[in-house]
Scaffold this motif. Structure first.
Motif, PDB file in Angstrom:
ATOM      1  N   SER A   8      50.055  40.750  44.717  1.00 34.61           N
ATOM      2  CA  SER A   8      48.662  40.635  44.292  1.00 34.61           C
ATOM      3  C   SER A   8      48.489  39.435  43.380  1.00 34.61           C
ATOM      4  O   SER A   8      49.442  38.957  42.767  1.00 34.61           O
ATOM      5  CB  SER A   8      48.226  41.912  43.569  1.00 34.61           C
ATOM      6  OG  SER A   8      48.988  42.080  42.386  1.00 34.61           O
ATOM      7  N   VAL A  82      41.927  35.940  44.912  1.00 38.28           N
ATOM      8  CA  VAL A  82      42.884  36.859  44.302  1.00 38.28           C
ATOM      9  C   VAL A  82      43.437  37.840  45.323  1.00 38.28           C
ATOM     10  O   VAL A  82      44.605  38.257  45.250  1.00 38.28           O
ATOM     11  CB  VAL A  82      42.224  37.596  43.107  1.00 38.28           C
ATOM     12  CG1 VAL A  82      41.260  38.683  43.564  1.00 38.28           C
ATOM     13  CG2 VAL A  82      43.281  38.184  42.190  1.00 38.28           C
ATOM     14  N   TYR A 116      44.937  43.643  41.934  1.00 35.28           N
ATOM     15  CA  TYR A 116      45.075  42.469  41.075  1.00 35.28           C
ATOM     16  C   TYR A 116      44.833  42.818  39.607  1.00 35.28           C
ATOM     17  O   TYR A 116      44.248  43.835  39.261  1.00 35.28           O
ATOM     18  CB  TYR A 116      44.108  41.360  41.507  1.00 35.28           C
ATOM     19  CG  TYR A 116      42.684  41.823  41.700  1.00 35.28           C
ATOM     20  CD1 TYR A 116      41.833  41.957  40.617  1.00 35.28           C
ATOM     21  CD2 TYR A 116      42.206  42.133  42.970  1.00 35.28           C
ATOM     22  CE1 TYR A 116      40.531  42.396  40.784  1.00 35.28           C
ATOM     23  CE2 TYR A 116      40.904  42.572  43.155  1.00 35.28           C
ATOM     24  CZ  TYR A 116      40.067  42.706  42.051  1.00 35.28           C
ATOM     25  OH  TYR A 116      38.781  43.156  42.218  1.00 35.28           O
TER      26      TYR A 116
END
Length: 336
Positions: A8, A82, A116
């Motif tokens: 992530s 992300v 994330y």
């Protein structure tokens, strides 16, 4: 903060103060920018012109993507990066971008939590006096865009300066700290607006920076015991140094020069008596009064002289007595 899953990415939202020079970031902020795979920022009103903070980052050799559109487009750019496992940094604009921050917070709080990590990082902080920069910016815009303010001159503002001064004195008398803060702000407004108007003079213009710079230089010059090597062990020595430096600077031909004659009579009497002590005996003799007005005037002057001897501010003493009288009047007016 959320748990980080393997692969992530990370979002660093970088908050900066618009009241410090662009680029004056903390070491941690610069490290976050350097470590990021991508740096993004909202584009300015003109997408071809870089924001000043973006210019500073680009000038350091880092690439910044200006993302056009609104909150939705900004979040789409962030989330796409992300979710692809990239670490991204976002330079928040001068307004703090509260809408985008709310979206980020909502995403982090949703269930299940995203993979994330999100960090809100302060890259720079306000210094003491920073809000004065806001005042200068706001005053500049008001002078340009407000029809009423555009027509004002130094002369038209004079009455407001006097009114605000007296209102500040009234706030001091009442002891209301909140009121005093407000009135000091109104007084500061007069300084800011008069300084802004002064900028427009084509021949003898000056700015609020000139005003501030002048008083800073004067304070440093007249406090050699603080900023220099002069010794001043007590208040009397400080006052003596101040007067000596002032006399050298002003080169006045009379001790009365520089006294504002528009002062209220008691305050003016206090000033004149203070200067008189430098050239006349301790209690100067005055001509015999030729009328009741002369006699009462001399008696009032004598009271001011007595007040000075007792280290009492005659103007303030009379104001305090009047406040007591007004309190009694209001009490008498209140039905029992």
């Amino acid at each position: 903060m959320t748990d980080v899953r393997e692969g992530s990415g990370r979002i660093t939202v970088l908050l900066t103060s618009p009241r410090v020079a662009p680029g004056l970031l903390t070491r941690a902020a610069w490290q976050s920018l350097t470590d990021a795979d991508e740096i993004g920022a909202a584009s300015g009103a003109d997408g071809h012109v870089l924001r000043s903070d973006v210019q500073a980052v680009v000038g350091s050799g880092l690439a910044v993507t200006q993302v056009e559109g609104g909150i939705g487009e900004h979040w789409t750019w962030l989330s796409s990066a992300v979710e692809a496992g990239r670490d991204v940094a976002w330079l928040v604009g001068d307004d703090g971008e509260p809408g985008l921050l709310r979206v980020v917070a909502d995403q982090v709080a949703r269930d299940p939590r995203p993979a994330y990590e999100v960090e809100i990082q302060h890259g720079s902080y306000d210094v003491p006096g920073a809000r004065l920069i806001d005042l200068v910016r706001v005053m500049d815009r008001i002078r340009r865009d407000c029809p009423w303010t555009q027509q004002e001159t130094h002369e038209s503002l004079a009455k407001y300066l006097l009114e605000e001064t007296y209102e500040t004195l009234e706030a001091l008398d009442t002891g209301d700290r909140s009121h005093l803060r407000e009135e000091l702000g109104d007084l500061l407004l007069q300084v800011a607006l008069n300084s802004r108007i002064a900028e427009e003079d084509p021949d003898e213009g000056f700015t609020i920076d000139d005003v501030a710079g002048g008083i800073v230089e004067k304070l440093i010059r007249r406090h050699p015991h603080v900023f220099g090597t002069v010794d001043a062990t007590d208040v009397a020595a400080v006052e003596a140094n101040w007067e000596a430096i002032k006399a050298t600077e002003k080169q006045r031909s009379s001790v009365l020069e520089g006294i504002p004659l528009a002062l209220p009579a008691l305050a003016l009497a206090d000033k004149v008596l203070g200067r008189a002590g430098k050239v006349l005996p301790a209690e100067p003799a005055l001509p015999e009064p030729s009328s009741d007005a002369d006699r009462i005037g001399q008696q009032l002057l004598g009271l001011v002289h007595e007040a000075r001897a007792l280290n009492v501010d005659a103007e303030q003493a009379l104001r305090a007595a009047l406040n007591q009288l007004m309190t009694e009047i209001r009490a008498a007016e209140t039905p029992s």
